[in-house]
Design a protein around this motif. Sequence first.
Motif, short mmCIF file in Angstrom:
data_model
loop_
_atom_site.label_atom_id
_atom_site.label_comp_id
_atom_site.label_asym_id
_atom_site.label_seq_id
_atom_site.Cartn_x
_atom_site.Cartn_y
_atom_site.Cartn_z
N CYS A 69 0.82 -1.21 0.00
CA CYS A 69 0.00 0.00 0.00
C CYS A 69 0.86 1.26 0.00
CB CYS A 69 -0.96 -0.01 1.19
SG CYS A 69 -2.36 -1.14 0.94
N THR A 94 0.59 4.02 -2.86
CA THR A 94 0.34 5.41 -2.48
C THR A 94 1.38 6.33 -3.11
OG1 THR A 94 -0.68 4.72 -0.41
CG2 THR A 94 0.07 6.99 -0.52
N LYS A 95 2.65 5.90 -3.08
CA LYS A 95 3.74 6.69 -3.70
C LYS A 95 3.51 6.87 -5.19
CE LYS A 95 7.51 4.81 -1.30
NZ LYS A 95 8.87 4.29 -1.38
N GLY A 105 0.79 7.15 -6.56
CA GLY A 105 -0.38 7.99 -6.77
C GLY A 105 -1.60 7.23 -7.24
N PHE A 155 -3.52 5.04 -5.40
CA PHE A 155 -4.55 4.93 -4.37
C PHE A 155 -4.13 5.73 -3.16
CE2 PHE A 155 -4.51 0.86 -6.61
CZ PHE A 155 -5.85 0.67 -6.90
N SER A 156 -5.11 6.08 -2.34
CA SER A 156 -4.78 6.58 -1.01
C SER A 156 -4.45 5.37 -0.15
CB SER A 156 -5.96 7.36 -0.41
OG SER A 156 -7.01 6.46 -0.08
N LEU A 157 -3.77 5.59 0.96
CA LEU A 157 -3.42 4.50 1.86
C LEU A 157 -4.69 3.81 2.38
CD1 LEU A 157 -1.07 3.02 3.18
CD2 LEU A 157 -1.16 4.67 5.05
N ALA A 158 -5.67 4.58 2.76
CA ALA A 158 -6.93 4.02 3.27
C ALA A 158 -7.65 3.21 2.19
CB ALA A 158 -7.83 5.13 3.80
N ALA A 159 -7.67 3.71 0.96
CA ALA A 159 -8.35 3.00 -0.13
C ALA A 159 -7.64 1.69 -0.44
CB ALA A 159 -8.41 3.87 -1.37
N CYS A 160 -6.32 1.70 -0.41
CA CYS A 160 -5.55 0.47 -0.67
C CYS A 160 -5.83 -0.56 0.41
CB CYS A 160 -4.06 0.80 -0.74
SG CYS A 160 -3.04 -0.66 -1.06
#
Length: 79
Positions: free
Chosen positions: A40, A44-45, A47, A49-54
């Motif tokens: 995740c 996120t890095k 771009g 997904f967001s961490l929460a979405a992942c």
Amino acid sequence: DGFGLAMLDFLSELASRQRVPHVLSLSLGSLSPYSCDKLCAEATKAGSFSLAACRAFLQQQRQVCMFEEPAQADLINRV
């Protein structure tokens, strides 16, 4: 010897039994919570997904990440 040889040994032994189970369930495992966090973090890095979405996505996938966070796995390892 690794998973392949262990599986071969198991299946050879199973085939030699006079009675075999009607149902056999095998799991190839899942990612550790640390691996899920890294996955995740990299997504996120990038771009994507967001961490929460992942994390939410991985929790919806069957047996990809068995723990929601490393702290859960750490509870198992307590002495």
